[in-house]
Design an enzyme around this catalytic site. Structure first.
Site, short mmCIF file in Angstrom:
data_model
loop_
_atom_site.label_atom_id
_atom_site.label_comp_id
_atom_site.label_asym_id
_atom_site.label_seq_id
_atom_site.Cartn_x
_atom_site.Cartn_y
_atom_site.Cartn_z
N ASP A 1 0.91 -1.51 0.30
CA ASP A 1 -0.17 0.01 0.36
C ASP A 1 0.64 0.94 0.18
OD1 ASP A 1 0.26 1.54 3.14
OD2 ASP A 1 0.65 -1.19 2.97
N ASP B 1 1.76 4.82 2.10
CA ASP B 1 1.01 4.83 3.36
C ASP B 1 0.19 6.09 3.51
OD1 ASP B 1 1.77 4.41 5.68
OD2 ASP B 1 2.64 6.21 6.35
#
Length: 277
Positions: free
Chosen positions: A215, A217
């Site tokens: 992902d 952040d």
């Protein structure tokens, strides 16, 4: 007789598949530092003695701050591991470290607050002395070179360097924290590299870490923010790729000579210990 390498793989989901190891068997152990996260799973990968250990337990019920890192590393040391290949899910702090990418970690910044980072703590039954272990380089250079070469041969997309910010967790960062970490030069962020890498260095084990970016952040203005669902989705989509790559790395380790490298690491440890007068 040349040293026969033995590889510990520290990971989680995707590394408890019985098809990964040949002649698989489980071994329950304890250490002077308590019990490791789970049983050790012993076996072979293309003739290389290999041990699997689930960092968070096979039920994934141990949060990052409660992992008994000392017991995990000590157990692998006692079983004779010369190498540890660690895998971890991480978030990205930079635009060009994209979800789904693999990163060969080469440095860390420690932001943990409550973890024991040495075996030499003066407690009864623990190693004697104080160990001022140097952590530059933190990761085994020869093992990293082998991993980079393996990626090139297999045409695996691998970012060759990355500084990981290690936070205490289990919460994710605030946006302000995330931007501070970016300003420090952090590339990725996770919750488990420290003290694992430090303890492996103290144990004289060749340690390398392959991180999977799951992902971006929360620093990023657009797109999905980090959450458990997004992390698990990306991880599940890529775990097979990570597993195959690690199996190839283990095979390559078994084809190299490691006597000098292991001796150099052990000499560093011995030179770092101050014994009481």
């Amino acid at each position: 007789m040349p040293l026969m390498p033995k590889v510990g793989i520290i990971g989680g989901t995707g590394f408890d598949n019985p098809d990964i190891l040949k002649n698989r068997k489980e071994k329950k152990v304890t250490t002077p530092f308590g019990n490791p996260s789970d049983v050790l799973v012993l076996g072979e990968i293309n003739g290389v003695q290999t041990i699997l250990l689930s960092r968070h337990g096979r039920k994934h019920d141990i949060m990052p701050g409660n992992v008994n890192y000392r017991a995990n590393i000590w157990a692998l040391k006692e079983e004779g591991c010369t190498h540890i290949i660690a895998t971890a899910a991480v978030g990205s702090l930079q635009e060009n470290y994209k979800p789904g990418e693999l990163v060969l970690v080469d440095n860390f910044i420690d932001r943990t607050t409550n973890r024991k980072q040495t075996f030499y703590d003066g407690e009864p039954g623990h190693p004697i002395g104080v160990c001022h272990i140097p952590v530059e380089p933190a990761y085994c250079l020869k093992t990293r070179e082998l991993i980079l070469k393996t990626a090139e041969e297999l045409k695996v997309s691998l970012i060759p360097t990355g500084t990981v910010i290690t936070i205490e967790g289990p919460r994710y960062s605030s946006k302000a924290e995330s931007n501070v970490f970016r300003s420090w030069g952090g590339h990725i962020i996770g919750m488990t590299q420290v003290p694992e890498v430090v303890l492996a260095k103290e144990a004289g084990i060749c340690y390398a870490s392959v991180a999977l970016v799951t992902d971006y952040d929360c620093w990023r203005e657009s797109g999905e923010k980090v959450c458990v669902a997004e992390v698990m989705k990306t991880f599940s989509e890529n775990v097979s790729k990570v597993s195959k790559f690690v199996l190839s790395i283990v095979t390559k380790i078994g084809q190299e000579k490691w006597d000098d490298t292991v001796k150099e690491l052990q000499d560093v440890v011995n030179g770092a210990i101050m014994l009481p007068k």
